[in-house]
Scaffold this active site. Structure first.
Site, PDB file in Angstrom:
ATOM      1  N   ALA A 109     -37.176  29.081  17.353  1.00 38.96           N
ATOM      2  CA  ALA A 109     -36.341  29.890  18.239  1.00 38.96           C
ATOM      3  C   ALA A 109     -35.672  29.074  19.332  1.00 38.96           C
ATOM      4  CB  ALA A 109     -37.161  31.020  18.858  1.00 38.96           C
ATOM      5  N   CYS A 159     -44.823  27.712  26.505  1.00 36.68           N
ATOM      6  CA  CYS A 159     -43.798  26.681  26.673  1.00 36.68           C
ATOM      7  C   CYS A 159     -43.604  26.282  28.131  1.00 36.68           C
ATOM      8  CB  CYS A 159     -42.468  27.171  26.096  1.00 36.68           C
ATOM      9  SG  CYS A 159     -42.532  27.533  24.336  1.00 36.68           S
ATOM     10  N   HIS A 175     -43.662  31.001  13.734  1.00 35.07           N
ATOM     11  CA  HIS A 175     -45.059  31.049  14.167  1.00 35.07           C
ATOM     12  C   HIS A 175     -45.345  32.158  15.171  1.00 35.07           C
ATOM     13  CE1 HIS A 175     -44.982  28.969  18.225  1.00 35.07           C
ATOM     14  NE2 HIS A 175     -43.769  28.725  17.795  1.00 35.07           N
TER      15      HIS A 175
END
Length: 393
Positions: free
Chosen positions: A72, A333, A206
């Site tokens: 993404a 992230c 994922h």
């Protein structure tokens, strides 16, 4: 003691059904799908086409509108930078980009690049205290100089689900391009009409029981000639994203899309939602003040619980829980960056309260027994951190 995993929004395991479909393409059907001179290459290409059809079915698109990427983050960059860089070459009068204030860091970073390197004006769409886009603010920001609006379907930290259909009507009536980061959406909602509601959409393997290292970008057919590639090479995927496609990963993403859009998913999501609600009741029944952040349960990711433990620091709690329980103080992230969540700050949460928030995200594998053990561990840790004697066994 069994290690407890409550970080499914950071990464899901690969579903067994998905892994079984991937395996032959590592050893037996390993030919380059772009080798057009022999039958083995043709066969690999055929199976990638099938995978693209499976991804397209998930969102109600056509397979030639699906571009495989590494995930993404790349999809978001290709959508935002690709559109804006090509538009800059055409001397467009649309020089403004609108991003929601709670977007993933990769979207916000792409906006920063467009501002600093290409002279775009980047404005941020406010959200309310539940993490929902404030429609009136969006409408006020829109004008005929807006090129692109990017709003995620489901927030990765607090789980808030946006009304994509309503947002689409406002944005597209203005003539702007609508990009949607939908990495968290497959687990949270039906996506069958998304291709009718957005112009570009990002997915990640994922986050939906597929493998890491693979994602997809839906680009509406009418928009594809307006996207500047980020990667140049052999012209694969209509020249939008060159490079040899990783056949096993593409197969895995297609299989995951089929798995997550199956008829059984609705029942599985209901069970997931029930366990999430149970964990909430159990944690809030403990003798520690807690605050739920994000939308009400009917408008949030079915596995998401973003909970603040007042008077405690989330990093301290998570550190004390190691190695027994995996959860997150924010997006995986960004969790390595020592700063309060930009999502919570945009929702009006103070720094002190933001630093107390833990994101628990449940998956299909989460059991009632694991929930009970989670609550026991957290209660013991909070007793210890508060100065009361308690030992985690």
């Amino acid at each position: 003691m069994k290690k407890l995993y409550l970080d499914y929004q950071a990464s899901t395991p690969v579903a067994k059904e998905v892994l079984l479909k991937m395996q032959p393409y590592f050893i037996e059907l390993f030919a380059n799908p772009h080798s057009g001179d022999h039958a083995m290459g043709w066969k690999a290409a055929t199976h990638i086409d099938i995978a693209a059809q499976q991804v397209a079915y998930l969102i109600g698109a056509d397979s030639d509108e699906v571009i495989f990427t590494s995930g993404a983050t790349e999809s978001n960059n290709l959508a935002i930078l690709g559109l804006a860089k090509r538009a800059a070459l055409t001397k467009t009068t649309r020089k403004r980009i609108l991003l929601s204030a709670i977007e993933h860091k990769c979207v916000l970073s792409a906006g920063h690049v467009l501002k600093e390197q290409y002279g775009y004006v980047v404005d941020y769409i406010p959200v309310d205290r539940n993490g929902q886009i404030i429609s009136a603010e969006l409408e006020q920001l829109l004008s005929d100089d807006v090129l692109l609006v990017s709003i995620m379907a489901v927030n990765n930290e607090v789980g808030s689900i946006q009304d994509v259909a309503s947002l689409s009507e406002v944005i597209r009536n203005n003539g702007a391009v609508f990009h949607c980061d939908a990495a968290q959406a497959p687990m949270a909602m039906s996506m069958r009409n998304f291709a009718e509601q957005v112009d570009m959409l990002s997915l990640s393997g994922h986050k939906m029981y597929g493998p890491k290292g693979i994602g997809a970008l839906f680009i509406s057919r009418d928009l594809q000639n307006q996207i500047e590639p980020l990667i140049y090479g052999g012209g694969q995927q209509s020249g939008l994203r060159s490079g040899t496609l990783p056949t096993p990963l593409c197969i895995g993403l297609g299989a995951a899309a089929e798995y997550i859009s199956s008829a059984e998913l609705s029942g599985m999501n209901n069970e997931l939602r029930a366990r999430r609600d149970k964990l909430f009741r159990m944690l809030t029944a403990l003798p520690w003040p807690t605050t739920l952040y994000g939308s009400k349960f009917e408008r949030r990711h079915p596995g998401n619980l973003s909970l603040g433990f007042e008077g405690f620091n989330a990093q301290d709690i998570l550190g004390a829980l190691q190695p027994n329980l995996a959860a997150s103080s924010g997006s995986a992230c960004t969790s390595g960056i020592p700063e309060p969540s930009h999502v919570l700050k945009a929702m009006g949460v103070t720094t002190e309260k933001a630093e107390s928030v833990i994101r628990f995200s449940l998956g299909f594998e989460t059991s009632d027994q694991e929930l009970e053990e989670t609550v026991r561990l957290i209660d013991a840790v909070l007793h210890r951190l508060s100065g009361n004697a308690s030992i985690i066994s």
